[in-house]
Design a protein around this motif. Structure first.
Motif, PDB file in Angstrom:
ATOM      1  N   TYR A   1      15.321  24.815   1.434  1.00 11.29           N
ATOM      2  CA  TYR A   1      15.215  23.318   1.295  1.00 11.29           C
ATOM      3  C   TYR A   1      14.078  22.902   1.113  1.00 11.29           C
ATOM      4  O   TYR A   1      13.769  21.910   0.061  1.00 11.29           O
ATOM      5  N   GLN A   2      12.978  23.184   1.945  1.00 15.90           N
ATOM      6  CA  GLN A   2      11.577  22.680   1.635  1.00 15.90           C
ATOM      7  C   GLN A   2      11.274  23.144   0.224  1.00 15.90           C
ATOM      8  O   GLN A   2      10.389  22.435  -0.483  1.00 15.90           O
ATOM      9  N   ARG A   3      11.531  24.274  -0.140  1.00 16.41           N
ATOM     10  CA  ARG A   3      10.904  24.663  -1.700  1.00 16.41           C
ATOM     11  C   ARG A   3      11.595  23.922  -2.705  1.00 16.41           C
ATOM     12  O   ARG A   3      10.959  23.461  -3.745  1.00 16.41           O
ATOM     13  N   LEU A   4      12.839  23.857  -2.464  1.00 18.52           N
ATOM     14  CA  LEU A   4      13.500  22.980  -3.550  1.00 18.52           C
ATOM     15  C   LEU A   4      13.324  21.488  -3.732  1.00 18.52           C
ATOM     16  O   LEU A   4      13.060  20.863  -4.705  1.00 18.52           O
ATOM     17  N   THR A   5      13.034  20.918  -2.455  1.00 20.64           N
ATOM     18  CA  THR A   5      12.508  19.580  -2.517  1.00 20.64           C
ATOM     19  C   THR A   5      11.280  19.292  -2.725  1.00 20.64           C
ATOM     20  O   THR A   5      10.830  18.302  -3.663  1.00 20.64           O
ATOM     21  N   ARG A   6      10.419  20.284  -2.812  1.00 18.31           N
ATOM     22  CA  ARG A   6       8.968  19.965  -3.477  1.00 18.31           C
ATOM     23  C   ARG A   6       8.931  20.173  -5.261  1.00 18.31           C
ATOM     24  O   ARG A   6       8.195  19.789  -5.661  1.00 18.31           O
ATOM     25  N   GLN A   7       9.820  20.900  -5.367  1.00 16.87           N
ATOM     26  CA  GLN A   7      10.090  20.903  -7.001  1.00 16.87           C
ATOM     27  C   GLN A   7      10.899  19.682  -7.518  1.00 16.87           C
ATOM     28  O   GLN A   7      10.626  19.580  -8.687  1.00 16.87           O
ATOM     29  N   ILE A   8      11.450  18.790  -6.808  1.00 11.26           N
ATOM     30  CA  ILE A   8      11.907  17.702  -7.222  1.00 11.26           C
ATOM     31  C   ILE A   8      10.871  16.583  -7.679  1.00 11.26           C
ATOM     32  O   ILE A   8       9.998  16.376  -6.949  1.00 11.26           O
ATOM     33  N   LYS A   9      10.983  16.208  -8.962  1.00 17.83           N
ATOM     34  CA  LYS A   9      10.148  15.305  -9.616  1.00 17.83           C
ATOM     35  C   LYS A   9      11.105  13.990 -10.034  1.00 17.83           C
ATOM     36  O   LYS A   9      11.880  14.004 -10.988  1.00 17.83           O
ATOM     37  N   PRO A  10      11.060  12.887  -9.167  1.00 23.28           N
ATOM     38  CA  PRO A  10      12.156  11.811  -9.580  1.00 23.28           C
ATOM     39  C   PRO A  10      11.997  11.118 -10.647  1.00 23.28           C
ATOM     40  O   PRO A  10      10.639  11.008 -11.104  1.00 23.28           O
ATOM     41  N   ASP A  11      13.032  10.917 -11.491  1.00 27.57           N
ATOM     42  CA  ASP A  11      12.776  10.130 -12.598  1.00 27.57           C
ATOM     43  C   ASP A  11      13.176   8.705 -12.372  1.00 27.57           C
ATOM     44  O   ASP A  11      14.380   8.246 -12.234  1.00 27.57           O
ATOM     45  N   LEU A  12      12.141   7.831 -12.058  1.00 25.80           N
ATOM     46  CA  LEU A  12      12.325   6.469 -11.744  1.00 25.80           C
ATOM     47  C   LEU A  12      13.013   5.504 -12.833  1.00 25.80           C
ATOM     48  O   LEU A  12      13.712   4.609 -12.570  1.00 25.80           O
ATOM     49  N   GLU A  13      12.555   5.972 -13.969  1.00 26.90           N
ATOM     50  CA  GLU A  13      13.313   5.121 -15.145  1.00 26.90           C
ATOM     51  C   GLU A  13      15.139   5.321 -15.179  1.00 26.90           C
ATOM     52  O   GLU A  13      15.843   4.477 -15.302  1.00 26.90           O
ATOM     53  N   GLN A  14      15.491   6.705 -15.032  1.00 27.19           N
ATOM     54  CA  GLN A  14      16.646   6.927 -14.900  1.00 27.19           C
ATOM     55  C   GLN A  14      17.311   6.343 -13.616  1.00 27.19           C
ATOM     56  O   GLN A  14      18.450   5.861 -13.560  1.00 27.19           O
ATOM     57  N   TYR A  15      16.819   6.343 -12.672  1.00 24.46           N
ATOM     58  CA  TYR A  15      17.267   5.690 -11.332  1.00 24.46           C
ATOM     59  C   TYR A  15      17.562   4.469 -11.474  1.00 24.46           C
ATOM     60  O   TYR A  15      18.511   3.890 -11.006  1.00 24.46           O
ATOM     61  N   GLU A  16      16.750   3.503 -12.112  1.00 23.14           N
ATOM     62  CA  GLU A  16      16.776   2.164 -12.465  1.00 23.14           C
ATOM     63  C   GLU A  16      18.068   2.016 -13.185  1.00 23.14           C
ATOM     64  O   GLU A  16      18.727   1.036 -13.081  1.00 23.14           O
ATOM     65  N   GLN A  17      18.260   2.911 -14.370  1.00 20.43           N
ATOM     66  CA  GLN A  17      19.457   2.937 -15.208  1.00 20.43           C
ATOM     67  C   GLN A  17      20.702   3.111 -14.313  1.00 20.43           C
ATOM     68  O   GLN A  17      21.744   2.152 -14.744  1.00 20.43           O
TER      69      GLN A  17
END
Length: 236
Positions: A128-144
């Motif tokens: 779980y920690q390895r996978l969460t470290r790989q996550i790069k949130p896309d803020l633009e898509q999040y706002e959409q």
């Protein structure tokens, strides 16, 4: 006659003065010894009290005290840097010597972050920690998505919306690539031994089979003739 009595009194007076001076010297030494004894008694009492305090403290008190002192020094250093308008992290790096930097790098290289398998819960946490470290949130898509779904983007226990979110192609590809890596890693470390159908069955379970293989590896050359005699029925 008077001069003779005066001559006799002079030695007696000198002797009395010498005796008084000697007595005064002894009294002075006695008072010094008495003061030293009282001082030693006071120091001993203070040491006993301090030792009693140390014995009542936790076992790791010295380490905690040193850490607290270090933290206070760090806070003071940060305040000084802030007052001068400097970056504390930059100042700290500038103060590190080349030897300390090399020693720190060697220590980091020696450290093995993979602790191996202990239990399934720990393995799941590491995954779980390895996978969460790989996550790069896309803020633009999040706002959409916020504009599109509104409050439905944050479902609660009373929400009836299901399947409204469709993952992106990039997310699916990333998941597939990660699963393929996991499969490749498992195949590398969990290599299954091939089963030989023609081999003699001389065991009753898997554990007994492993024991027999070890026994054969270490003692097979000494028991080969006995085993052949038993199979032919010619054992004495």
């Amino acid at each position: 006659g008077s001069s003779g009595s005066e001559d006799e009194a002079r030695p007696e007076a000198a002797a009395a003065a010498a005796a008084a001076q000697k007595r005064e010297e002894r009294l002075r030494k006695f008072r010094e010894l008495h003061m030293k004894r009282n001082e030693a008694r006071k120091l001993n009492h203070q040491e006993v009290v301090e030792e009693d305090k140390r014995l009542k403290l936790p076992a790791n008190w010295e380490a905690k005290k040193a850490r607290l002192e270090w933290q206070l020094q760090v806070e003071e250093k940060k305040k000084e840097c802030a007052a001068r308008g400097e970056d504390y992290e930059r100042v700290k790096l500038l103060e590190i010597s080349a030897e300390e930097a090399e020693r720190w790098e060697r220590k980091k290289k020696k450290k093995n972050p993979d602790l191996g398998f202990s239990d399934y819960a720990a393995a799941q946490l590491r995954q779980y920690q390895r996978l969460t470290r790989q996550i790069k949130p896309d803020l633009e898509q999040y706002e959409q998505m916020k504009e599109q779904y509104g409050e439905a983007l944050y479902p609660t226990s009373n929400s009836l919306i299901h399947g409204s979110h469709v993952p992106s192609k990039e997310g699916i590809d990333r998941m597939v690539a990660d699963l393929e890596k996991q499969i490749e890693k498992r195949e590398k470390y969990s290599r299954r031994r091939p089963y030989n159908d023609d081999a003699d069955i001389d065991y009753i379970n898997e554990r007994n089979a492993k024991f027999n293989k070890k026994a054969e590896r270490f003692y097979g050359k000494y028991t080969a003739e006995i085993k052949q005699n038993l199979e032919r029925g010619t054992a004495v």
